[in-house]
Write a protein that holds these residues in place. Structure first.
Motif, PDB file in Angstrom:
ATOM      1  N   ASN A 239       0.827  -1.212   0.000  1.00  0.00           N
ATOM      2  CA  ASN A 239       0.000   0.000   0.000  1.00  0.00           C
ATOM      3  C   ASN A 239       0.857   1.257   0.000  1.00  0.00           C
ATOM      4  O   ASN A 239       0.543   2.231  -0.701  1.00  0.00           O
ATOM      5  CB  ASN A 239      -0.917  -0.020   1.221  1.00  0.00           C
ATOM      6  N   ASN A 240       1.942   1.246   0.765  1.00  0.00           N
ATOM      7  CA  ASN A 240       2.825   2.420   0.825  1.00  0.00           C
ATOM      8  C   ASN A 240       3.655   2.573  -0.449  1.00  0.00           C
ATOM      9  O   ASN A 240       3.817   3.691  -0.965  1.00  0.00           O
ATOM     10  CB  ASN A 240       3.756   2.306   2.036  1.00  0.00           C
ATOM     11  N   GLN A 243       1.933   3.909  -3.741  1.00  0.00           N
ATOM     12  CA  GLN A 243       1.612   5.335  -3.750  1.00  0.00           C
ATOM     13  C   GLN A 243       2.858   6.218  -3.819  1.00  0.00           C
ATOM     14  O   GLN A 243       2.738   7.445  -3.822  1.00  0.00           O
ATOM     15  CB  GLN A 243       0.822   5.692  -2.484  1.00  0.00           C
ATOM     16  N   SER A 244       4.028   5.593  -3.830  1.00  0.00           N
ATOM     17  CA  SER A 244       5.271   6.361  -3.824  1.00  0.00           C
ATOM     18  C   SER A 244       5.628   6.848  -5.230  1.00  0.00           C
ATOM     19  O   SER A 244       5.147   6.298  -6.223  1.00  0.00           O
ATOM     20  CB  SER A 244       6.409   5.497  -3.280  1.00  0.00           C
ATOM     21  N   LYS A 250       7.501   0.927  -6.724  1.00  0.00           N
ATOM     22  CA  LYS A 250       6.298   0.441  -7.410  1.00  0.00           C
ATOM     23  C   LYS A 250       6.504  -0.980  -7.931  1.00  0.00           C
ATOM     24  O   LYS A 250       5.588  -1.818  -7.880  1.00  0.00           O
ATOM     25  CB  LYS A 250       5.939   1.383  -8.561  1.00  0.00           C
TER      26      LYS A 250
END
Length: 281
Positions: A239-240, A243-244, A250
Motif C-alpha cells: 500500500n505504501n 503510492q510512492s 512500485k
C-alpha cells in the motif's frame, strides 16, 4: 410442435446465453487482472526480494524480506489464536449447544463478525489494544487477524461437525466413552478434512488483509522480530510503495502483490484438494 414447448425452449436458450455471457464477462475481467499482475510482478521477482529488506527512499536496491517475515509471523500468530477459539465455539454449537437458547445468539453474532468490514475490526483493536499500549505493535496486528479468523472457523467447524452421522457418536457412547472422547476421537477425526479446510480458508482470508494492519501493526522499514513494536508486513508495504513516486518501490509493490496472490491461490487449491479427498468416489 407444441407452442408451449417452443416458448419454454426459447426461454431456456435465452437464459443459458445470458448465464454464459455473465460467466465469460466475469472470468474475462479476472483473467485481465491476473495477467496484469503476473506481467508486472514477474518482472521484479528475483532472489533479492527474499534476502534483502525494504529499500530507503530513492534507492534502487532492496527487497521485501522484513515485510515477508512480518506477514508470516502475524498471520501465524493470528491463526494460532483464532483457529482454536473458533474450533471450541464451533464444537459447542454443534455438540453441546444444539438446543441451548444461547446458540442462536452466538450464531447471530458470528454472522455479524463474518460480514463485518475488516477496517471496523482494525478500529476496534486500535481502541482496545493500540491506544492502551500507546503504540502500534505486531501483537495488535495479530489480534486483529485473529478476530477475522474466528468467525470463519466457527462457521466451518459447526457445519463440518454437523455432517458427522449421529450413529457414530451413539456407537461410541454405547461403548462407554465420555462425551469429550467421543468428540475428540470420533467427531474430530471424521470431520478432520473439513476442519483443516476451514483453517486454510481462514488463513487465505487474512493473508492479504491491509485495513486492519494499518490501524494496528502499521509498518516498519527495518527488520524487527519485536512483537511489542511496529512490524513490517506485505499488505501495508504494498500500500505504501504503490503510492510512492519511486519506480523501484512500485516494482516491489507489484512483486509483493504477486507473492500474496500466489500464497492465497496455493491455500485455496490446498483447501479444495483436502475437501475433495473427503467426498465419496
Amino acid at each position: 410442435m407444441n407452442p408451449i414447448y417452443i416458448k419454454r425452449r426459447r426461454s431456456d436458450i435465452i437464459i443459458r446465453f445470458l448465464c454464459l455471457a455473465a460467466a465469460i464477462f466475469g472470468v474475462a475481467w479476472l483473467a485481465m487482472i491476473l495477467f496484469t499482475l503476473f506481467y508486472n510482478g514477474l518482472t521484479g521477482l528475483n532472489l533479492e526480494i527474499f534476502t534483502r529488506n525494504t529499500p530507503p527512499p530513492g534507492s534502487t536496491e532492496g527487497g521485501l524480506l522484513n515485510a515477508i517475515i512480518g506477514s508470516i509471523m502475524m498471520t501465524a500468530i493470528g491463526v494460532g489464536i483464532g483457529a482454536p477459539l473458533g474450533m471450541f465455539a464451533g464444537t459447542y454449537l454443534a455438540e453441546y449447544g444444539k438446543h441451548d437458547k444461547l446458540s442462536p445468539v452466538i450464531r447471530f453474532i458470528n454472522d455479524i463478525l463474518l460480514s463485518a468490514p475488516s477496517i471496523i475490526i482494525g478500529l476496534f483493536i486500535y481502541g482496545a489494544v493500540v491506544v492502551p499500549m500507546r503504540g502500534f505493535s505486531a501483537i495488535a496486528g495479530a489480534l486483529a487477524l485473529a478476530v477475522i479468523v474466528i468467525p470463519v472457523v466457527v462457521r466451518t467447524a459447526e457445519d463440518m461437525l454437523r455432517l458427522v452421522p449421529n450413529p457414530l457418536r451413539e456407537a461410541a457412547s454405547a461403548l462407554g466413552l465420555p462425551r469429550s472422547l467421543v468428540i475428540r476421537k470420533i467427531a474430530y477425526r471424521s470431520a478432520r478434512a473439513g476442519l483443516i479446510t476451514g483453517i486454510l480458508l481462514a488463513t487465505a482470508r487474512v493473508a492479504g488483509e491491509t485495513a486492519p494492519l494499518l490501524f494496528t501493526a502499521l509498518s516498519n522499514q527495518f527488520f524487527s522480530l519485536d512483537l511489542a513494536r511496529s512490524m513490517a508486513n506485505l499488505p501495508v508495504t504494498i500500500n505504501n510503495f504503490v503510492q510512492s513516486p519511486y519506480p523501484y518501490w512500485k516494482q516491489l509493490a507489484w512483486s509483493g502483490a504477486l507473492l500474496i496472490t500466489l500464497t492465497v491461490l496455493a491455500l485455496n487449491i490446498g483447501a479444495r484438494m483436502i475437501s475433495a479427498e473427503r467426498k465419496p468416489k
